[in-house]
Design a protein around this motif. Sequence first.
Motif, PDB file in Angstrom:
ATOM      1  N   GLU A   3      51.159  44.955  37.516  1.00  0.00           N
ATOM      2  CA  GLU A   3      52.294  44.522  38.331  1.00  0.00           C
ATOM      3  C   GLU A   3      52.901  45.737  39.015  1.00  0.00           C
ATOM      4  O   GLU A   3      52.814  46.850  38.527  1.00  0.00           O
ATOM      5  N   GLY A   4      53.524  45.492  40.172  1.00  0.00           N
ATOM      6  CA  GLY A   4      54.134  46.567  40.952  1.00  0.00           C
ATOM      7  C   GLY A   4      53.210  47.004  42.072  1.00  0.00           C
ATOM      8  O   GLY A   4      52.328  46.272  42.495  1.00  0.00           O
ATOM      9  N   PHE A   5      53.419  48.221  42.545  1.00  0.00           N
ATOM     10  CA  PHE A   5      52.572  48.751  43.609  1.00  0.00           C
ATOM     11  C   PHE A   5      51.503  49.623  42.979  1.00  0.00           C
ATOM     12  O   PHE A   5      51.789  50.420  42.096  1.00  0.00           O
ATOM     13  N   GLY A   6      50.277  49.462  43.428  1.00  0.00           N
ATOM     14  CA  GLY A   6      49.198  50.277  42.883  1.00  0.00           C
ATOM     15  C   GLY A   6      47.912  50.075  43.645  1.00  0.00           C
ATOM     16  O   GLY A   6      47.901  49.545  44.750  1.00  0.00           O
ATOM     17  N   TYR A   7      46.831  50.524  43.022  1.00  0.00           N
ATOM     18  CA  TYR A   7      45.537  50.320  43.641  1.00  0.00           C
ATOM     19  C   TYR A   7      44.544  49.868  42.582  1.00  0.00           C
ATOM     20  O   TYR A   7      44.703  50.126  41.390  1.00  0.00           O
ATOM     21  N   TRP A  21      51.034  41.341  41.260  1.00  0.00           N
ATOM     22  CA  TRP A  21      51.916  40.527  40.421  1.00  0.00           C
ATOM     23  C   TRP A  21      51.053  39.684  39.497  1.00  0.00           C
ATOM     24  O   TRP A  21      50.137  39.003  39.948  1.00  0.00           O
ATOM     25  N   ASP A  22      51.297  39.766  38.215  1.00  0.00           N
ATOM     26  CA  ASP A  22      50.573  38.994  37.209  1.00  0.00           C
ATOM     27  C   ASP A  22      49.059  39.188  37.355  1.00  0.00           C
ATOM     28  O   ASP A  22      48.277  38.248  37.229  1.00  0.00           O
ATOM     29  N   GLY A  23      48.637  40.420  37.661  1.00  0.00           N
ATOM     30  CA  GLY A  23      47.224  40.737  37.781  1.00  0.00           C
ATOM     31  C   GLY A  23      46.581  40.324  39.090  1.00  0.00           C
ATOM     32  O   GLY A  23      45.368  40.435  39.240  1.00  0.00           O
ATOM     33  N   MET A  24      47.358  39.827  40.042  1.00  0.00           N
ATOM     34  CA  MET A  24      46.818  39.368  41.318  1.00  0.00           C
ATOM     35  C   MET A  24      47.396  40.183  42.469  1.00  0.00           C
ATOM     36  O   MET A  24      48.478  40.739  42.350  1.00  0.00           O
ATOM     37  N   PHE A  25      46.663  40.194  43.602  1.00  0.00           N
ATOM     38  CA  PHE A  25      47.200  40.780  44.822  1.00  0.00           C
ATOM     39  C   PHE A  25      48.335  39.865  45.238  1.00  0.00           C
ATOM     40  O   PHE A  25      48.161  38.668  45.412  1.00  0.00           O
ATOM     41  N   HIS A  26      49.524  40.434  45.407  1.00  0.00           N
ATOM     42  CA  HIS A  26      50.676  39.606  45.747  1.00  0.00           C
ATOM     43  C   HIS A  26      51.695  40.470  46.490  1.00  0.00           C
ATOM     44  O   HIS A  26      52.213  41.442  45.939  1.00  0.00           O
ATOM     45  N   GLY A  27      51.936  40.152  47.766  1.00  0.00           N
ATOM     46  CA  GLY A  27      52.808  40.945  48.615  1.00  0.00           C
ATOM     47  C   GLY A  27      51.961  41.668  49.650  1.00  0.00           C
ATOM     48  O   GLY A  27      50.804  41.327  49.884  1.00  0.00           O
TER      49      GLY A  27
END
Length: 159
Positions: A3-7, A21-27
Amino acid sequence: RMEGFGYYARPTGNEYRGSLWDGMFHGKGSLLLPGGGSHRALWVRGVPTELKYIFADGLEYDEEKWQYCDGYDRRFCTEICSGFKPPDIPHPQLTNLDPPKIIPEGCYDCGDGFYDPETRVVVDYKHQFLRNADHDEHEWILRTCRKAWDITTEQNPKP
């Protein structure tokens, strides 16, 4: 879960950079492709919305206002952005990269790498395996792509 910003780097060479978010690409996030292109999107629970494709040269694909290699205007992106070369330069621009990549002997430049018609294998420009070409792609490459043995004619032929 992430969760959060990452790669997130995948074994295929694709890499996602953006919100999770919750292990998914979100945002907001980008899926970077090994060939240099990327998909920028607003992701909703792993599904891309407002998707934009950006080519390796920075050109953004726009389905509505596409003006690149449309049949009427055959300029490369670098020619659109920087203009044509002066007419006194002896060699024409053959690819979007100038000077173009040197094609291995007996191979073709198919846009995302080199194609060897003997093995029917496409490798990227660093000579890493990309894919095996099927019959249709093989025929298309032979018909349309630049070959290693293409020789450009001189602007001013010798008398």
